[in-house]
Design an enzyme around this catalytic site. Structure first.
Site, short mmCIF file in Angstrom:
data_model
loop_
_atom_site.label_atom_id
_atom_site.label_comp_id
_atom_site.label_asym_id
_atom_site.label_seq_id
_atom_site.Cartn_x
_atom_site.Cartn_y
_atom_site.Cartn_z
N THR A 40 4.03 30.29 -29.46
CA THR A 40 3.53 28.91 -29.43
C THR A 40 2.47 28.64 -30.51
OG1 THR A 40 2.01 29.58 -27.67
CG2 THR A 40 4.06 28.50 -27.00
N GLY A 41 2.06 29.66 -31.26
CA GLY A 41 1.14 29.44 -32.37
C GLY A 41 1.85 28.77 -33.54
N LYS B 63 1.95 30.27 -20.88
CA LYS B 63 2.84 29.19 -21.38
C LYS B 63 4.27 29.37 -20.88
CE LYS B 63 -0.29 27.30 -24.22
NZ LYS B 63 -0.22 27.30 -25.67
N ILE C 197 3.56 41.43 -37.76
CA ILE C 197 3.26 40.71 -39.00
C ILE C 197 1.76 40.58 -39.22
CG2 ILE C 197 3.69 38.56 -40.27
CD1 ILE C 197 6.25 40.17 -39.51
N THR C 198 1.00 40.55 -38.15
CA THR C 198 -0.44 40.24 -38.17
C THR C 198 -1.23 41.12 -39.14
OG1 THR C 198 -0.23 39.67 -35.84
CG2 THR C 198 -2.46 39.92 -36.69
N TYR D 68 9.89 40.80 -52.26
CA TYR D 68 10.65 39.60 -52.62
C TYR D 68 11.02 39.61 -54.10
CZ TYR D 68 7.73 38.20 -48.58
OH TYR D 68 7.04 38.16 -47.39
N HIS E 71 -4.72 44.67 -49.97
CA HIS E 71 -4.46 45.32 -48.69
C HIS E 71 -5.61 46.25 -48.30
CE1 HIS E 71 0.18 44.88 -49.19
NE2 HIS E 71 -0.37 43.81 -48.66
#
EC number: 6.2.1.5
Length: 302
Positions: free
Chosen positions: A17-18, A43, A96-97, A159, A247
């Protein structure tokens, strides 16, 4: 074949929901990823982007059969989310955080020992099997199905490498971003091992950066075990010692972890390296031609 995920993978999104998670959930759904559940405590019962939301990972798994989760939970709570996914016995959790405290990740790493759940990340772009399943934040359109595996500590360099390969008509099996933090889950060797055993993967691109010794260990493993061509690139060749370069794990400390050390070790172990990011594609092509597999890699019709 593919590595780690495929079109049958059922995915839940932790923190769905973020705003960031919502954006990427839509992107993943548009790619064709089977997102069957979301998890946000308190939620439960909501539906976002057509995806049902549950209060716990356990409930989401039991109701939907999800076997992989992706974590978009803010850094202070992300470690608990990974542990919750492990407690539910998921096959894999992709985090991912960024900015998770190192001490939290040390606890997570210890907690995961002996459990079946594989952690990819944190602070990573995710995992994508071209034209089948995208879990994370990478741009889907650059990835096309083929025979080259990609493993990287850097998101944007992944990428860049994939885009170059695709432009050259060379498709990919799976691209795995292992993340740029000093303490992470799946490492280079784990992914190289999977690519080595995957019949569809004919060659591998490995992208490292300054800091730590993961690339040196991977180089030694490649020399002793790998039966497919691997090419490499190391980011941070101009980095001064003691300065963190983006990083958390990209820092030269105690004279260890320099780009030149890593490049020398890779070259000594038979891994050709690109001097600049723009040469990753051509370096792979050269290695493929030497191995006599270049024609096999041309899977994208122009």
């Amino acid at each position: 074949m593919s590595v780690f995920i495929d079109k049958n993978t059922k995915v839940m999104v932790q923190g769905i929901t973020g705003s960031t998670a919502l954006f990427h959930t839509k992107q993943m759904l548009d790619y064709g990823t089977q997102i069957v559940a979301g998890v946000t405590p308190g939620k439960g019962g909501q539906v976002v982007e057509g995806v049902p939301v549950y209060n716990t990972v356990e409930e989401a798994k039991n109701e939907t059969g999800a076997n992989v989760s992706v974590v978009y939970v803010p850094a202070p709570f992300a470690a608990d989310s990974i542990i919750e996914a492990a407690d539910a016995d998921l096959d894999m959790v992709i985090c991912i955080t960024e900015h998770i405290p190192v001490v939290d990740m040390v606890k997570v790493k210890r907690y995961l020992q002996g459990r079946k759940t594989r952690l990819v990340g944190p602070n990573c772009p995710g995992v994508i099997t071209a034209d089948e399943c995208k879990i994370g934040i990478m741009p889907g359109y650059i990835h096309k199905k083929g025979h080259v595996g990609v493993v990287s500590r850097s998101g944007t360099l992944t990428y860049e490498a994939v885009h170059q390969l695709t432009e050259e008509g060379i498709g990919q099996t799976t691209a795995v971003g292992i993340g740029g933090d000093p303490v992470n889950g799946t490492n280079f060797i784990d992914v190289l091992k999977a690519f080595n055993e995957d019949s569809e993967t004919k060659a591998v691109v490995m992208i490292g950066e300054i800091g730590g010794t993961a690339e040196e260990e991977a180089a030694q493993w490649i020399k002793e075990n790998m039966n497919k061509p691997v090419i490499g690139f190391i980011g941070g060749q101009t980095a001064p010692p003691g300065k963190r370069m983006g990083h958390a794990g990209a820092i030269i400390s105690g004279g260890k972890g320099t780009a030149s050390e890593k490049i020398k070790t890779l070259n000594d172990c038979g891994v050709e390296t690109a001097d600049t990011p723009s040469e990753i594609g051509t370096t792979l092509i050269d290695a493929a031609k030497k191995a006599g597999i270049y024609e096999e890699l041309l899977t994208i019709k122009k």
